[in-house]
Design a protein around this motif. Structure first.
Motif, short mmCIF file in Angstrom:
data_model
loop_
_atom_site.label_atom_id
_atom_site.label_comp_id
_atom_site.label_asym_id
_atom_site.label_seq_id
_atom_site.Cartn_x
_atom_site.Cartn_y
_atom_site.Cartn_z
N PRO A 180 -69.85 -29.70 -48.20
CA PRO A 180 -71.11 -30.31 -47.76
C PRO A 180 -71.19 -30.53 -46.26
O PRO A 180 -72.27 -30.43 -45.67
N ALA A 181 -70.06 -30.82 -45.61
CA ALA A 181 -70.08 -31.06 -44.17
C ALA A 181 -70.56 -29.83 -43.42
O ALA A 181 -71.25 -29.94 -42.40
N THR A 182 -70.20 -28.63 -43.92
CA THR A 182 -70.65 -27.40 -43.28
C THR A 182 -72.17 -27.29 -43.33
O THR A 182 -72.82 -26.94 -42.34
N LEU A 183 -72.74 -27.61 -44.49
CA LEU A 183 -74.19 -27.53 -44.64
C LEU A 183 -74.89 -28.55 -43.75
O LEU A 183 -75.91 -28.25 -43.11
N TYR A 184 -74.35 -29.78 -43.70
CA TYR A 184 -74.93 -30.80 -42.83
C TYR A 184 -74.91 -30.34 -41.38
O TYR A 184 -75.88 -30.55 -40.64
N THR A 185 -73.80 -29.74 -40.96
CA THR A 185 -73.66 -29.31 -39.58
C THR A 185 -74.65 -28.20 -39.25
O THR A 185 -75.32 -28.22 -38.20
N VAL A 186 -74.76 -27.23 -40.14
CA VAL A 186 -75.65 -26.09 -39.90
C VAL A 186 -77.10 -26.55 -39.76
O VAL A 186 -77.84 -26.08 -38.89
N PHE A 187 -77.51 -27.50 -40.61
CA PHE A 187 -78.91 -27.91 -40.62
C PHE A 187 -79.17 -29.15 -39.76
O PHE A 187 -80.22 -29.78 -39.91
N SER A 188 -78.27 -29.50 -38.88
CA SER A 188 -78.50 -30.63 -37.98
C SER A 188 -78.55 -30.19 -36.52
O SER A 188 -78.37 -31.01 -35.63
N THR A 189 -78.80 -28.91 -36.29
CA THR A 189 -78.97 -28.41 -34.93
C THR A 189 -80.37 -27.87 -34.77
O THR A 189 -80.95 -27.28 -35.69
N SER A 190 -80.94 -28.04 -33.58
CA SER A 190 -82.32 -27.64 -33.33
C SER A 190 -82.51 -26.14 -33.49
O SER A 190 -83.54 -25.69 -34.02
N THR A 214 -80.88 -23.99 -35.40
CA THR A 214 -80.89 -23.63 -36.82
C THR A 214 -82.20 -24.01 -37.48
O THR A 214 -82.78 -23.25 -38.26
N LEU A 215 -82.71 -25.18 -37.15
CA LEU A 215 -83.95 -25.64 -37.76
C LEU A 215 -85.13 -24.78 -37.35
O LEU A 215 -86.04 -24.53 -38.15
N TRP A 216 -85.13 -24.29 -36.11
CA TRP A 216 -86.20 -23.39 -35.68
C TRP A 216 -86.10 -22.05 -36.41
O TRP A 216 -87.12 -21.45 -36.78
N ILE A 217 -84.89 -21.59 -36.64
CA ILE A 217 -84.71 -20.35 -37.41
C ILE A 217 -85.22 -20.55 -38.84
O ILE A 217 -85.92 -19.69 -39.39
N VAL A 218 -84.87 -21.69 -39.42
CA VAL A 218 -85.35 -22.01 -40.77
C VAL A 218 -86.87 -22.04 -40.80
O VAL A 218 -87.52 -21.51 -41.72
N ALA A 219 -87.49 -22.65 -39.77
CA ALA A 219 -88.94 -22.73 -39.72
C ALA A 219 -89.57 -21.34 -39.66
O ALA A 219 -90.57 -21.06 -40.34
N LEU A 220 -89.00 -20.44 -38.85
CA LEU A 220 -89.53 -19.08 -38.75
C LEU A 220 -89.39 -18.32 -40.06
O LEU A 220 -90.29 -17.59 -40.48
N VAL A 221 -88.24 -18.49 -40.72
CA VAL A 221 -88.01 -17.81 -42.00
C VAL A 221 -89.01 -18.31 -43.04
O VAL A 221 -89.62 -17.51 -43.78
N LEU A 222 -89.22 -19.63 -43.12
CA LEU A 222 -90.16 -20.18 -44.09
C LEU A 222 -91.59 -19.76 -43.78
O LEU A 222 -92.38 -19.52 -44.71
N ALA A 223 -91.95 -19.70 -42.51
CA ALA A 223 -93.29 -19.23 -42.15
C ALA A 223 -93.49 -17.78 -42.59
O ALA A 223 -94.56 -17.40 -43.07
N PHE A 224 -92.44 -16.97 -42.43
CA PHE A 224 -92.49 -15.57 -42.89
C PHE A 224 -92.76 -15.51 -44.39
O PHE A 224 -93.62 -14.75 -44.86
N TYR A 225 -92.03 -16.32 -45.18
CA TYR A 225 -92.22 -16.30 -46.62
C TYR A 225 -93.59 -16.85 -47.02
O TYR A 225 -94.19 -16.38 -48.00
N ALA A 226 -94.10 -17.81 -46.28
CA ALA A 226 -95.44 -18.34 -46.57
C ALA A 226 -96.49 -17.24 -46.45
O ALA A 226 -97.36 -17.08 -47.32
#
Length: 456
Positions: A72-82, A84-96
């Motif tokens: 779990p610490a790996t997942l927390y670390t990955v998703f607690s950086t700006s 990574t979160l911007w990459i996630v936002a772009l990926v989700l926008a693509f799927y939308a």
């Protein structure tokens, strides 16, 4: 033969029963396996692209679930950086966008006019709901990720992580009260939290605001000014020797003592208090967190309140004679909103214990917040938390350490917390402190003595 073998791609358009059944199949496939309707009944190139994107998403979800349970610490670390979160936002926008395209194309392939009249509204309505559900969820996720990125950037600094010292992380928690009747801010609540870097076992060390003549580490600029302890030169004139005066003195009068403080995500006054806390406890303090007590009310409200077992009746407002009291927090199990939680931790008058009782209540409140506020309810109300927290919390904990500390706090929640209060009840005289005795109390709490087994 070919037409009969391919009722989805080459249906009998004259049969409303066949076309209606086919429509429901396409709608269901679009929901379960986006891209499948296009492969079976439409543009195969678009369908293969949609299926590939769906397979990638399913793979990411499965990998995320596995990592969540195993590391779990790996997942927390990955998703607690700006980033990574911007990459996630772009990926989700693509799927939308992709799901909107695939759903509208599915509706075209359905050929509503060929289905049974009684089914057309239901097919169109369900298809629209699928589109709104999938694309809307992805779009909201993208918005959530960008909001989280902005929140993390506004609160946490970018910088290298600090290693534990003797296997522990020591964090200075400050509760600041910058009311309109004050020049600057005095941290009325000061606590050092020492956390075992492996187990999460925590020890809180409560520092009274009226502790006098506090020492400083040899390398502190304040040690050169006050070699015998804070205020010792002037003989403690009008509380200038008290611990909670250090922030104001350094911040307003001598900020040049700490020229790099702002660049490192701190303030000169905070660095002065950090040096004082190190001098008192003998611990090296890697990080600090300052919580503005005015914003604390908003933060508690954003998280839905906090449950406290109130021991004694607590006045809201008023003076030492309980005059001008605006209300009371009654004894017993209470669910406190932000306003009442703030007064529970802040009230100084109206109780026999004064400042020291207030310190004990603040510790109760801190533990209640730690145990009751989980990642789940923080995420559920993240927009409100982010809005309150951005103006409430200031810290020099880097984003790169956030995931680690989130994971460590989950361990801390499951363990009892040891408290060391530097108060008269523990034989500490704030006007004439015995620093060796104080540090022995702290050492005993950090490394409890083990009983030697006796032979029967």
């Amino acid at each position: 033969m070919t037409l009969a073998a391919s009722p989805i791609r080459h249906p009998d358009i004259a049969s409303r029963t066949v076309m209606t059944r086919r429509a429901w199949w396409l709608v269901a496939l679009n929901f379960l396996i986006p891209g499948a309707p296009q492969v079976l009944a439409g543009n195969r190139k678009l369908g293969r692209f949609g299926l590939g994107a769906t397979l990638v998403l399913w793979t990411l979800v499965v990998v995320g679930i596995v990592v969540w349970f195993l590391w779990p610490a790996t997942l927390y670390t990955v998703f607690s950086t700006s980033v990574t979160l911007w990459i996630v936002a772009l990926v989700l926008a693509f799927y939308a966008v992709l799901w909107v395209i695939l759903t509208l194309d599915t509706l075209r392939l359905v050929r509503l006019v060929k289905t049974a009249p009684s089914a057309r509204v239901w097919v169109a309505g369900l298809t629209t709901l699928v589109m709104v559900g999938l694309s809307g969820a992805a779009a909201y996720g993208a918005y959530f990720a960008t909001t989280a990125s902005g929140f993390l950037s506004s609160v946490f600094v970018a910088g290298p992580s600090e290693p534990p010292v003797d296997g522990r992380y020591n964090i200075l928690l400050l509760g600041g009260d910058s009311g309109p009747d004050r020049e600057g801010m005095r941290p009325d609540s000061m606590t050092v939290v020492s956390i075992d870097a492996e187990t999460g076992q925590a020890v809180t060390i409560g520092l009274p605001r009226d502790l006098e003549y506090v020492p400083f580490p040899e390398d502190s600029p304040l040690a050169a000014v006050y070699p015998e302890g804070y205020g010792a030169i002037d003989g403690c004139e009008v509380d200038v020797c008290q611990l909670n005066s250090i922030y104001t003195e350094v911040e307003l009068k001598s900020p040049e003592m700490y020229p790099n403080a702002v660049a490192e995500g701190s303030e000169p006054g905070i660095e002065g208090v950090r040096d004082a806390a190190e001098g008192i406890t003998g611990l090296e303090i890697q990080y600090y967190a300052l919580i503005d007590m005015q914003g604390f009310q908003q933060l508690i409200d954003a998280l839905g309140g906090v449950d406290i077992d109130v021991d004694t009746r607590i006045p809201i407002g008023g003076d030492e004679n309980n005059e001008g009291v605006d209300g009371w927090i009654e004894p017993g199990q209470q669910h406190l909103d932000g306003y009442h939680a703030l007064w529970y931790g802040r009230a100084r008058y109206g109780t026999a214990g004064g400042d020291y009782e207030r310190m004990a209540r603040q510790r109760v409140l801190q533990e209640a917040v730690l145990h009751q506020f989980t990642p789940t309810n923080v995420l559920a109300k993240f927009q409100e938390v982010a809005s309150a927290g951005a103006d409430t919390v200031k810290t020099d904990i880097p984003q790169s350490m956030l995931g680690y500390f989130v994971n460590l706090s989950m361990k801390t929640k499951e363990l009892p917390i040891t408290s060391v209060e530097l108060v008269p009840a523990n034989d500490v005289d704030p006007t004439d402190p015995d620093w060796d005795y104080i540090r022995s109390l702290i050492d005993e709490a950090l490394v409890p003595a083990t009983e030697t087994p006796t032979e029967e």
